[in-house]
Design a protein around this motif. Structure first.
Motif, short mmCIF file in Angstrom:
data_model
loop_
_atom_site.label_atom_id
_atom_site.label_comp_id
_atom_site.label_asym_id
_atom_site.label_seq_id
_atom_site.Cartn_x
_atom_site.Cartn_y
_atom_site.Cartn_z
N GLY A 33 -8.75 7.61 11.06
CA GLY A 33 -8.13 7.56 12.36
C GLY A 33 -6.84 6.77 12.33
N THR A 34 -6.26 6.52 13.53
CA THR A 34 -5.00 5.82 13.64
C THR A 34 -5.24 4.34 13.83
N GLY A 35 -4.15 3.57 13.73
CA GLY A 35 -4.23 2.13 13.86
C GLY A 35 -3.97 1.47 12.53
N SER A 36 -3.62 0.19 12.60
CA SER A 36 -3.29 -0.55 11.38
C SER A 36 -4.54 -0.76 10.54
N PRO A 37 -4.47 -0.55 9.22
CA PRO A 37 -5.65 -0.76 8.37
C PRO A 37 -6.08 -2.22 8.37
N ASP A 38 -7.37 -2.44 8.19
CA ASP A 38 -7.88 -3.81 8.14
C ASP A 38 -7.45 -4.53 6.87
N HIS A 39 -7.30 -3.80 5.79
CA HIS A 39 -6.86 -4.37 4.51
C HIS A 39 -5.81 -3.44 3.92
N PRO A 40 -4.57 -3.55 4.38
CA PRO A 40 -3.54 -2.61 3.92
C PRO A 40 -3.03 -2.97 2.52
N VAL A 41 -2.40 -2.01 1.91
CA VAL A 41 -1.70 -2.21 0.64
C VAL A 41 -0.22 -2.38 0.97
N MET A 94 5.97 -4.93 -2.26
CA MET A 94 7.08 -5.87 -2.20
C MET A 94 7.37 -6.38 -3.60
N LEU A 95 8.62 -6.67 -3.86
CA LEU A 95 9.07 -7.19 -5.15
C LEU A 95 8.60 -6.30 -6.30
N LEU A 96 8.65 -4.97 -6.06
CA LEU A 96 8.32 -3.96 -7.07
C LEU A 96 6.85 -4.00 -7.49
N CYS A 97 5.98 -4.60 -6.67
CA CYS A 97 4.55 -4.68 -6.97
C CYS A 97 3.76 -4.29 -5.73
N LEU A 98 2.51 -3.90 -5.95
CA LEU A 98 1.59 -3.56 -4.87
C LEU A 98 0.58 -4.68 -4.72
N TYR A 99 0.37 -5.11 -3.48
CA TYR A 99 -0.55 -6.20 -3.19
C TYR A 99 -1.55 -5.74 -2.13
N PHE A 100 -2.75 -6.28 -2.24
CA PHE A 100 -3.83 -5.98 -1.31
C PHE A 100 -3.94 -7.15 -0.34
N ALA A 101 -3.80 -6.88 0.96
CA ALA A 101 -3.81 -7.93 1.97
C ALA A 101 -5.23 -8.22 2.42
N ASP A 102 -5.47 -9.46 2.86
CA ASP A 102 -6.79 -9.85 3.34
C ASP A 102 -6.98 -9.60 4.82
#
Length: 286
Positions: free
Chosen positions: A151-159, A162-170
């Motif tokens: 569905g729509t809406g901001s993910p709870d743990h988005p990817v 930044m700085l040419l790397c992928l990070y997993f947010a809490d």
């Protein structure tokens, strides 16, 4: 009879009254970890016992038991030591070392074979957990099983890219909170996302394996892309600071940054294949 009161700047016997000078806590600019000691201690969400959080060499946090233990009693894979605020996964040749809290947590299965002294320490923590629960001072946190968001809406743990790397947010992008210390020695309540500043954009990127990993089925994932922002803005996001505390000099951290290096295998259940609210993003770009 007139009372004989001493001046405000002296004690009753006439000795000068000296007030101790309050010195703010500061972190050296050359320190590899800018986290204050006051921000490293908290309670385990599963057992309620105290834990100390330290950044590892790869930047990810690890929860250590607050007390040192004899090195001979700790298995070699579970020995850790601290150097300049950074946790290293081996002992430093001393007779005492630190141990991960996951080994002693009474609510978890031990990650390695433990000795009798560690079993005794584990039982003591279990008794303390029961006492905290009985007195109402602690309620264990339940970890529900998570499913892939739809569905729509901001993910709870988005990817986040930044700085040419992928990070997993809490947490959601809008809820990523600044980790800096304020003048009142509290954690800054401002979000990292500046409503008046440049923002990232949602895009679909392919899920590719990292070096040395098996190839995954071709699919795309929603990524909050910050790569188009200036380098200073990307660095501000990486150190998890708001616009008011963007310059790290002079202010320390009261918490560890919640970013984790994205792993397509470990974080597969949180991947999202659709863009959240694309109309709002399009209107903002205009």
């Amino acid at each position: 009879m007139r009372p004989n009161t001493a001046p405000t700047g002296c004690h009753w016997d006439g000795s000068p009254r000296t007030a101790p000078v309050r010195r703010p806590l500061r972190v050296a600019t050359t320190s590899p970890s800018r986290l204050l000691r006051a921000g490293q201690s908290r309670r385990c969400p599963q057992c309620g016992n105290r834990i100390d959080l330290y950044p590892r060499t790869d930047g990810r946090p690890i929860a250590l038991h607050p007390a040192e233990l004899a090195t001979a009693q700790v298995p070699a894979p579970c020995r850790w030591h601290l150097s300049s605020g950074i946790a290293h996964p081996h002992d430093d040749g001393r007779t005492w070392c630190r141990i991960p809290h996951a080994v002693l947590c009474p609510q978890r299965t031990p990650i390695c074979r433990i000795s009798r002294p560690l079993e005794s320490a584990r039982r003591q923590l279990a008794v303390r957990t029961r006492r905290l629960i009985d007195t109402g001072a602690f309620t264990p946190t339940a970890f529900p099983t998570t499913t892939a968001p739809t569905g729509t809406g901001s993910p709870d743990h988005p990817v986040v890219r930044m700085l040419l790397c992928l990070y997993f947010a809490d947490g959601p992008v809008e809820a990523v909170r600044c980790v800096a210390q304020t003048n009142r020695r509290r954690r800054c309540p401002r979000p990292v996302l500046d409503p008046d500043g440049p923002a990232g954009s949602w895009s679909l990127l392919p899920v590719g394996p990292r070096r040395g990993e098996l190839a995954l089925p071709e699919q795309t994932m929603a990524v909050y892309d910050l790569s188009r922002l200036p380098h200073a803005e990307q660095r501000r996001w990486r150190i998890q600071r708001c616009s008011a505390h963007a310059v790290p000099h002079g202010t320390a951290d009261l918490a560890l940054a919640g970013w984790q290096v994205f792993d397509p295998l470990l974080h597969a259940e949180h991947l999202r294949t659709d863009l959240p609210y694309p109309p709002a993003h399009d209107s903002r770009e205009r």
